[in-house]
Design a protein around this motif. Structure first.
Motif, PDB file in Angstrom:
ATOM      1  N   UNK A 145       0.729  -1.339  -0.339  1.00 50.95           N
ATOM      2  CA  UNK A 145       0.294   0.157  -0.175  1.00 50.95           C
ATOM      3  C   UNK A 145       1.105   1.324   0.235  1.00 50.95           C
ATOM      4  N   UNK A 146       0.609   1.730  -1.076  1.00 50.69           N
ATOM      5  CA  UNK A 146       1.637   3.384  -0.567  1.00 50.69           C
ATOM      6  C   UNK A 146       1.271   3.779   0.290  1.00 50.69           C
ATOM      7  N   UNK A 147       2.265   4.471   0.903  1.00 52.60           N
ATOM      8  CA  UNK A 147       2.098   5.469   2.257  1.00 52.60           C
ATOM      9  C   UNK A 147       1.716   6.438   1.822  1.00 52.60           C
ATOM     10  N   UNK A 148       1.695   7.659   0.802  1.00 51.10           N
ATOM     11  CA  UNK A 148       0.442   8.686   0.306  1.00 51.10           C
ATOM     12  C   UNK A 148      -0.756   8.503   0.412  1.00 51.10           C
ATOM     13  N   UNK A 149      -0.953   7.048   1.044  1.00 52.75           N
ATOM     14  CA  UNK A 149      -2.704   7.210   0.283  1.00 52.75           C
ATOM     15  C   UNK A 149      -3.456   6.318   1.263  1.00 52.75           C
ATOM     16  N   UNK A 151      -2.599   8.770   4.361  1.00 54.12           N
ATOM     17  CA  UNK A 151      -2.223  10.319   5.244  1.00 54.12           C
ATOM     18  C   UNK A 151      -3.647  10.704   4.894  1.00 54.12           C
ATOM     19  N   UNK A 152      -4.895  10.721   3.897  1.00 55.81           N
ATOM     20  CA  UNK A 152      -5.672  11.136   4.258  1.00 55.81           C
ATOM     21  C   UNK A 152      -6.878  10.574   5.664  1.00 55.81           C
ATOM     22  N   UNK A 153      -6.284   9.223   5.920  1.00 50.27           N
ATOM     23  CA  UNK A 153      -7.510   8.432   6.913  1.00 50.27           C
ATOM     24  C   UNK A 153      -6.262   8.815   8.154  1.00 50.27           C
ATOM     25  N   UNK A 154      -5.326   8.843   8.225  1.00 49.24           N
ATOM     26  CA  UNK A 154      -3.976   9.277   9.203  1.00 49.24           C
ATOM     27  C   UNK A 154      -4.864  10.588  10.172  1.00 49.24           C
ATOM     28  N   UNK A 155      -5.452  10.982   9.084  1.00 45.38           N
ATOM     29  CA  UNK A 155      -5.099  12.615   9.360  1.00 45.38           C
ATOM     30  C   UNK A 155      -6.895  12.529  10.426  1.00 45.38           C
ATOM     31  N   UNK A 237       8.779  14.569   5.606  1.00 42.19           N
ATOM     32  CA  UNK A 237       7.600  15.825   5.246  1.00 42.19           C
ATOM     33  C   UNK A 237       6.858  16.167   5.860  1.00 42.19           C
ATOM     34  N   UNK A 238       5.610  15.327   5.039  1.00 42.47           N
ATOM     35  CA  UNK A 238       4.830  15.520   4.701  1.00 42.47           C
ATOM     36  C   UNK A 238       3.526  15.161   5.332  1.00 42.47           C
ATOM     37  N   UNK A 239       3.841  14.699   6.599  1.00 38.11           N
ATOM     38  CA  UNK A 239       3.367  13.987   7.369  1.00 38.11           C
ATOM     39  C   UNK A 239       2.831  15.337   8.598  1.00 38.11           C
ATOM     40  N   UNK A 240       4.449  15.542   9.349  1.00 40.05           N
ATOM     41  CA  UNK A 240       4.713  16.806  10.278  1.00 40.05           C
ATOM     42  C   UNK A 240       4.145  17.732   9.698  1.00 40.05           C
TER      43      UNK A 240
END
Length: 305
Positions: A145-149, A151-155, A237-240
């Motif tokens: 599963x790509x990590x960027x996929x 990001x939205x559910x985690x946020x 960088x993206x998640x922080x």
């Protein structure tokens, strides 16, 4: 009559025996020429130079004067070494705060991965329970599963838990990774089952076996996982950027990127940006040098599986 008194008998010394075309050569392969080896070393040196050139340019530029940074043609070695870029960066950016934020997040993520990935890897490798293969299949699926996929559910999840702008919100989503579980499981499978069974027969519990027997045997894997996890967390960088709105909770990459895009602070100073980039890379180099021996051993062991 020969010297030995036997008619027609000729004595030939072993050292004088000859083959059909001349003296016999000692068995063995012919030594290889040194030219192919020199060519391989030359190609490796060129590849190393290409890969390390951007890092060397960044490290040297951090100590250059503005004149050297804008020189045409470019100047590799500073004509005058200076620390003014670091002083200006410290004056305009709260570097100790952001540096400490990055250290806290990276260390917590690394430690949690070492603990949780090792525990799950041990369970998948050495314990028999219902659904073990299915859980391992989920781990393999998570690797694809790509990590960027995520990001939205985690946020959304961190927002529901009110963990935005907190260290917990930066650490919990990465407290255990599928790669770490897979890595530890593969290494722990190489531990003989007889060793663990002998410990159980002596009355040792699973926790004792895990902490006192298994963990010391997988130090190369732990070092490898430490480097990969620390590097990924430190450079994240993206998640922080998504999970922090308070500048006091910025990690170093986010703070430096925000600083670089602010014309009132950076002011187009490439020297300060190079100094900041050098400070970001420095802890990673320290960690790698400290664990280099275990890391190399871990990679070599993984290649033999």
């Amino acid at each position: 009559m020969s010297a030995t008194g036997t008619p027609g008998a000729a004595v030939t010394a072993p050292s004088q025996q000859r083959g059909p075309t001349g003296p016999e050569r000692p068995s063995g392969r012919r030594p290889r020429s040194g030219k192919p080896r020199i060519l391989v070393y030359a190609l490796l040196a060129v590849g190393l130079l290409i890969m390390s050139a951007p890092f060397l340019w960044m490290a040297l530029s951090a100590f250059k004067t503005p004149g050297d940074l804008t020189a045409d043609p470019p100047v590799w070695i500073p004509t005058e070494w200076t620390l003014v870029n670091f002083r200006d960066l410290l004056d305009k950016l709260d570097l100790p705060l952001y540096f400490m934020n990055s250290v806290i997040v990276a260390v917590l993520v690394t430690v949690s991965n070492l603990v949780f990935c090792s525990m799950l890897g041990y369970a998948l490798a050495k314990l028999n329970f219902v659904g073990r293969n299915k859980i391992f299949g989920l781990v393999l699926g998570a690797l694809m599963v790509p990590g960027n996929l995520m990001l939205l559910p985690l946020f959304v999840l961190m927002s529901k838990m009110r963990l935005i702008d907190s260290y917990a919100g930066l650490v919990l989503p990465f407290a255990a990774g599928a790669f770490g579980v897979f890595l530890m499981r593969q290494f722990m499978q190489s531990i003989p089952d007889e060793l663990l069974e002998a410990a159980r027969m002596d009355g040792a519990g699973e926790w004792y076996i895990f902490w006192r027997i298994v963990m010391p045997l997988v130090k190369p894997a732990l070092a490898t996982l430490s480097i990969f996890t620390f590097l990924g967390s430190w450079n994240n960088f993206v998640w922080p950027l998504i999970a922090t709105n308070d500048p006091d909770k910025y990690t170093l990459p986010v703070a430096l990127a925000t600083f670089a895009t602010d014309p009132n602070k950076a002011g187009g100073s490439n020297g300060m940006l190079m100094a900041g980039s050098f400070l970001i890379v420095l802890p990673v180099l320290v960690v790698f040098i400290a664990l280099q021996r275990h890391f190399t051993q871990g990679i070599a062991t993984a290649g033999m599986k």
